[in-house]
Enzyme design. Structure first.
Site, PDB file in Angstrom:
ATOM      1  N   ASP A  37      52.238 -31.604   4.580  1.00  0.00           N
ATOM      2  CA  ASP A  37      50.810 -31.845   4.350  1.00  0.00           C
ATOM      3  C   ASP A  37      50.248 -30.962   3.241  1.00  0.00           C
ATOM      4  OD1 ASP A  37      51.019 -33.586   6.354  1.00  0.00           O
ATOM      5  OD2 ASP A  37      49.713 -32.521   7.785  1.00  0.00           O
ATOM      6  N   LEU A  87       8.037 -35.559   2.260  1.00  0.00           N
ATOM      7  CA  LEU A  87       6.586 -35.563   2.453  1.00  0.00           C
ATOM      8  C   LEU A  87       5.903 -35.325   1.116  1.00  0.00           C
ATOM      9  CD1 LEU A  87       6.268 -33.283   5.626  1.00  0.00           C
ATOM     10  CD2 LEU A  87       5.732 -35.725   5.503  1.00  0.00           C
ATOM     11  N   GLU A 118       0.880 -29.691  12.493  1.00  0.00           N
ATOM     12  CA  GLU A 118       2.090 -28.967  12.894  1.00  0.00           C
ATOM     13  C   GLU A 118       2.417 -27.921  11.838  1.00  0.00           C
ATOM     14  OE1 GLU A 118       5.200 -31.884  13.222  1.00  0.00           O
ATOM     15  OE2 GLU A 118       3.975 -33.136  14.524  1.00  0.00           O
ATOM     16  N   LYS A 120       4.886 -26.250   9.176  1.00  0.00           N
ATOM     17  CA  LYS A 120       5.981 -26.749   8.346  1.00  0.00           C
ATOM     18  C   LYS A 120       7.072 -25.690   8.369  1.00  0.00           C
ATOM     19  CE  LYS A 120       6.882 -29.121   4.031  1.00  0.00           C
ATOM     20  NZ  LYS A 120       8.097 -28.442   3.664  1.00  0.00           N
ATOM     21  N   ASP A 122      10.467 -23.702   7.755  1.00  0.00           N
ATOM     22  CA  ASP A 122      11.259 -23.534   6.545  1.00  0.00           C
ATOM     23  C   ASP A 122      12.741 -23.483   6.901  1.00  0.00           C
ATOM     24  OD1 ASP A 122      11.691 -23.339   3.917  1.00  0.00           O
ATOM     25  OD2 ASP A 122      11.005 -21.263   3.683  1.00  0.00           O
ATOM     26  N   TYR A 229      10.454 -32.698  15.561  1.00  0.00           N
ATOM     27  CA  TYR A 229       9.099 -33.133  15.202  1.00  0.00           C
ATOM     28  C   TYR A 229       8.927 -34.637  15.019  1.00  0.00           C
ATOM     29  CZ  TYR A 229      11.263 -32.326  10.625  1.00  0.00           C
ATOM     30  OH  TYR A 229      12.127 -32.298   9.566  1.00  0.00           O
ATOM     31  N   LYS A 318       1.368 -27.025   1.338  1.00  0.00           N
ATOM     32  CA  LYS A 318       2.330 -25.969   1.040  1.00  0.00           C
ATOM     33  C   LYS A 318       1.598 -24.654   0.848  1.00  0.00           C
ATOM     34  CE  LYS A 318       6.274 -26.404  -0.358  1.00  0.00           C
ATOM     35  NZ  LYS A 318       7.437 -27.113  -0.703  1.00  0.00           N
ATOM     36  N   CYS A 412      19.946   4.497 -25.726  1.00  0.00           N
ATOM     37  CA  CYS A 412      20.546   4.187 -24.427  1.00  0.00           C
ATOM     38  C   CYS A 412      20.279   5.334 -23.439  1.00  0.00           C
ATOM     39  CB  CYS A 412      22.043   4.019 -24.667  1.00  0.00           C
ATOM     40  SG  CYS A 412      22.993   3.732 -23.192  1.00  0.00           S
ATOM     41  N   CYS A 414      22.120   6.698 -21.378  1.00  0.00           N
ATOM     42  CA  CYS A 414      23.255   7.565 -21.070  1.00  0.00           C
ATOM     43  C   CYS A 414      23.164   8.855 -21.897  1.00  0.00           C
ATOM     44  CB  CYS A 414      24.569   6.848 -21.333  1.00  0.00           C
ATOM     45  SG  CYS A 414      25.086   6.912 -23.048  1.00  0.00           S
ATOM     46  N   CYS A 431      23.361  -1.885 -26.415  1.00  0.00           N
ATOM     47  CA  CYS A 431      23.957  -0.616 -26.809  1.00  0.00           C
ATOM     48  C   CYS A 431      25.342  -0.963 -27.311  1.00  0.00           C
ATOM     49  CB  CYS A 431      24.061   0.318 -25.596  1.00  0.00           C
ATOM     50  SG  CYS A 431      25.057   1.781 -25.956  1.00  0.00           S
ATOM     51  N   CYS A 436      30.072   4.124 -24.230  1.00  0.00           N
ATOM     52  CA  CYS A 436      28.865   4.374 -23.432  1.00  0.00           C
ATOM     53  C   CYS A 436      29.251   4.403 -21.946  1.00  0.00           C
ATOM     54  CB  CYS A 436      27.845   3.265 -23.697  1.00  0.00           C
ATOM     55  SG  CYS A 436      26.514   3.187 -22.490  1.00  0.00           S
TER      56      CYS A 436
HETATM   57  S1  IVH Z   1       7.779 -34.679   9.292  1.00  0.00           S
HETATM   58  C1  IVH Z   1       8.745 -38.745   7.450  1.00  0.00           C
HETATM   59  N1  IVH Z   1       7.145 -32.331  10.271  1.00  0.00           N
HETATM   60  O1  IVH Z   1       9.544 -30.835   5.436  1.00  0.00           O
HETATM   61  C2  IVH Z   1       8.263 -37.357   7.611  1.00  0.00           C
HETATM   62  N2  IVH Z   1       8.636 -32.405   8.436  1.00  0.00           N
HETATM   63  O2  IVH Z   1       8.889 -31.600   2.733  1.00  0.00           O
HETATM   64  C3  IVH Z   1       9.331 -36.482   8.091  1.00  0.00           C
HETATM   65  N3  IVH Z   1       9.452 -30.216   7.729  1.00  0.00           N
HETATM   66  O3  IVH Z   1      12.151 -33.129   5.078  1.00  0.00           O
HETATM   67  C4  IVH Z   1       8.980 -35.084   8.081  1.00  0.00           C
HETATM   68  N4  IVH Z   1       8.381 -29.022   9.235  1.00  0.00           N
HETATM   69  O4  IVH Z   1      12.545 -31.107   6.552  1.00  0.00           O
HETATM   70  C5  IVH Z   1       7.845 -33.000   9.348  1.00  0.00           C
HETATM   71  N5  IVH Z   1       6.520 -30.339  11.268  1.00  0.00           N
HETATM   72  C6  IVH Z   1       7.217 -30.985  10.363  1.00  0.00           C
HETATM   73  C7  IVH Z   1       8.053 -30.331   9.440  1.00  0.00           C
HETATM   74  C8  IVH Z   1       8.733 -31.083   8.483  1.00  0.00           C
HETATM   75  C9  IVH Z   1       9.216 -28.991   8.218  1.00  0.00           C
HETATM   76  C10 IVH Z   1      10.305 -30.503   6.560  1.00  0.00           C
HETATM   77  C11 IVH Z   1      11.264 -31.644   6.747  1.00  0.00           C
HETATM   78  C12 IVH Z   1      11.000 -32.574   5.608  1.00  0.00           C
HETATM   79  C13 IVH Z   1      10.320 -31.680   4.624  1.00  0.00           C
HETATM   80  C14 IVH Z   1       9.461 -32.445   3.669  1.00  0.00           C
END
Ligand code: IVH
Length: 681
Positions: A37, A87, A118, A120, A122, A229, A318, A412, A414, A431, A436
């Site tokens: 393999d 989004l 909600e 968002k 990260d 979510y 954002k 420099c 040094c 330099c 150096c």
């Molecule tokens: S809803 C069709 N809810 O943000 C809509 N997305 O910038 C689906 N994300 O790809 C997304 N928190 O990875 C939704 N409370 C939240 C979220 C969320 C983070 C992310 C998700 C999405 C990205 C879009």
């Protein structure tokens, strides 16, 4: 590229396709494999590499293009039956109101009633598929239509149930965000510190890297978690009329649903939630990058529909990247191993974007002038893409009167204080003093690094000490260290001296490509060193090659050819090479097996965009290095970009776009690690 090289590649590709097909037949159909393999994998890998360097020669019938049949494919593709959308963003209150007005105008009804707010999160979007209550598949978002199967890795997340209660629907696809809690991130970095390994840059990228592990037992140690979510495909579920009811339902099934969700009845109230997020972000045990506002009624969501990219019934607010003000104590200059002098800000330590920042690069003289930052200023700092600390601007109102402008030092830092000169159109100072110690230190560290001669036990502090004591004046001195004197130094026991000597001795067996990396030739990266070593086979031949001969090598352009030639023409360099141990001077290019092994497909499936100059690569070379490891390297940033690598003088538009799209931003060191491990920091 020469025609000969192209012909050779085409010929070899045809040969490999035929060979692989032959062995596929023996293995799959006839059940009488002729080769182990591992040998089969080598053929496959060679083909992948050739196709990566010559995409135009990739045949549609190539065995590398057969989806699902490739045993070395890291993650299988998964088609999302309901696409995973993105989004649209709103960056301020007006944009949020504008989104709401647009939505209202599309609806037959007067108003859309309630909204759900909600956080968002990260992290990265993941889809979980439960069939008859059992988690059968987990996939990344990928391009929204096709993602990657990461089931084995997601099964290690403690907050994700493997089984749902008996009343669960026949099919339930749950969408959510996988993230790394701050405590898990800190613990991981504490572990890295203890092992003397580089720290991870931020939780989001680390979560992504952790989910893309080939070995799920590694994912299991990373403490990842998830917030659910929304839902995708559902068969046999209860009738629900609103998004908030969906969330409650998911919660009732034992799925992790975030408690900070709020149902509100106006855009004003949604804005208040957004404002609360600004303060909440500092207190949460995980990172958020904004808020998501969604129309609650599912029938109205349906009526509003989606664009090709994003639903009209939701919008993301954002949060701006976190900014802080702090004191600019001074501007120092650091000297790179190739002599480049880079100014950097020495800051009063400040906590920003999840970590403490005490230094930030200022790139070059022009950047300092443009930003007009002066030692003694109060400055605004932030993390570009939440990774690289950046000094944005001075707070002019706080500037003490008569504060002088900063002037680039003439010499420099040094002790030899040789001149720093700025060259032509390039904004960089250099330099040019070949002895150096600042440069020397960089060079020795580079020579001993893992991707070069890999000399363990010769770390930064020892290099500094040996240079200060005059034991090392160039790389050849590493092989003539006065061990008798070292033994008498504080902190050097018999054993540690023996370990150092052994490691240095072992490095003499490194192949030619590693030696070339160690010589630190301008514009040469790991991949180009391998190409040179493979093609010419010995140091003697490389040293004797003309610029034309060098440029004739597949993958080597005129800039690299010039640079290699110039390096070996120098009397100083020739003398250093003469003093290197014979084994190294006669090093051979490594055997083909080891060579193929040395290029694992760490970047498979990734799209890496590079902006600005990197120390270790030419512009072409970096693309070749990415492709040779299975990645793609297009010129522009898009939502498909896995990461943006930022070098010297990066393009502002690429950086902006990456930040807007939330594409991870890496510096050269992080990129190097990505290349080695396939893991995002
Ligand atoms: S809803 C069709 N809810 O943000 C809509 N997305 O910038 C689906 N994300 O790809 C997304 N928190 O990875 C939704 N409370 C939240 C979220 C969320 C983070 C992310 C998700 C999405 C990205 C879009």
């Amino acid at each position: 590229m020469t025609e000969g090289a192209e012909d050779r590649a085409e010929h070899r590709i045809a040969e490999l396709v035929e060979l692989i097909r032959y062995h596929d037949q023996l293995y799959h159909t006839d059940d009488v494999p002729e080769i182990p393999d591992a040998d089969y994998d080598l053929l496959k890998r060679e083909l992948l590499e050739l196709e990566a360097t010559h995409p135009e020669l990739t045949r549609p019938d190539s065995p590398t293009q057969t989806v699902g049949a490739d045993p070395s494919t890291l993650f299988e593709p998964v088609e999302h039956r309901v696409p995973m959308m993105s989004l649209d963003n709103a960056f301020d209150r007006d944009e949020l109101s504008a989104w709401a007005d647009r939505a209202k105008r599309r609806l037959a009804a007067e108003d859309f009633g309630g909204l759900v707010c909600e956080l968002k999160f990260d992290g990265l979007a993941v889809s979980l598929r439960y069939e008859d209550g059992r988690l059968v598949q987990a996939a990344t978002r990928g391009n929204g239509r096709v993602g990657e199967d990461i089931t084995a890795n997601v099964l290690t997340l403690r907050t994700v149930p493997h089984r749902l209660p008996a009343e669960a629907p026949q099919v339930l696809e749950v969408r959510g965000e996988v993230y790394m809690p701050l405590a898990a991130f800190d613990a991981l970095n504490a572990h890295q510190d203890a092992e003397g390994k580089p720290r991870y840059a931020n939780p989001r990228n680390t979560a992504a890297g952790s989910l893309r592990q080939k070995d799920p037992s590694i994912t299991a140690t990373r403490g990842l978690s998830m917030w659910c979510y929304s839902v995708g495909e559902v068969q046999g579920g209860p009738e629900v009329a609103t998004h908030s009811a969906t969330l409650e339902y998911l919660d009732s099934l034992g799925l992790p649903v975030n408690p900070e969700t709020a149902a509100v009845d106006s855009v004003d109230a949604a804005w208040q939630f957004v404002e609360r997020c600004e303060t909440m972000r500092h207190d949460l045990p995980y990172e958020i990058d904004g808020a998501v506002i969604k129309v609650d009624r599912l029938d109205l969501q349906q009526e509003l529909g989606s664009t090709s990219r994003a639903p009209r019934w939701a919008v993301a607010y954002k949060l701006p990247p976190e900014e802080q003000t702090t004191g600019l104590l001074d501007i120092h200059v650091s000297i790179g191993s190739k002599g480049k002098a880079t100014p950097f800000a020495v800051l009063e330590p400040v906590f920003v974007g999840g970590s403490t920042v005490a230094m930030a690069t200022l790139h070059n003289e022009d950047q300092v002038r443009e930003k007009d930052v002066r030692p003694g200023d109060t400055v605004v700092v932030r993390k570009a893409g939440d990774v690289i600390p950046e000094v944005l601007r001075p707070v002019l109102a706080d500037r003490p009167s008569g504060l002088p402008e900063w002037v680039f030092p003439e010499v420099c830092p040094c002790p030899h204080q040789q001149p720093l000169t700025r060259q032509g159109g390039d904004a960089a100072h250099y330099c040019r003093f070949s002895r150096c110690p600042e440069q020397l230190r960089g060079w020795i560290e580079h020579f001993a690094a893992r991707n070069a001669l890999d000399i363990e036990h010769l770390g930064e502090q020892r290099v500094r000490l040996f240079i200060d004591l005059g034991f090392i004046t160039d790389v050849s001195d590493i092989y003539a260290l006065p061990y008798d004197r070292i033994r008498e130094l504080e902190g050097f026991g018999e054993l540690s001296v023996a370990n150092l000597a052994d490691a240095i001795e072992a490095s003499k067996q490194q192949p030619l490509a590693r030696l070339l990396v160690g010589l630190n030739i301008r514009h040469l990266g790991d991949t180009t060193c391998e190409l040179l070593a493979d093609d010419l086979g010995s140091l003697d031949r490389i040293m004797g090659a003309s610029v034309e001969e060098l440029a004739d090598i597949d993958g080597i352009g005129p800039i690299i050819a010039e640079s290699v030639h110039e390096f070996f023409q120098s009397d100083v360099n020739q003398e250093i090479i003469q003093r290197l141990p014979k084994e190294l001077r006669e090093a051979k290019s490594s055997d083909p097996d080891a060579e193929a092994e040395s290029l694992p497909q760490t970047l498979e499936g990734m799209t890496i965009v590079v902006t600005g100059g990197l120390e270790g690569y030419t512009r072409d070379g970096v693309g070749a290095a990415i492709k040779a490891r299975g990645g793609k390297s297009p010129g522009g940033v898009s939502s498909k970009t896995t990461a943006l690598v930022v070098g010297e003088n990066p393009g502002a538009s690429k950086l902006d776009k990456a930040e807007k799209l939330g594409v991870p931003i890496l510096n050269e060191a992080q990129f190097q690690r990505l290349i080695e491990t396939g893991e995002l920091p």
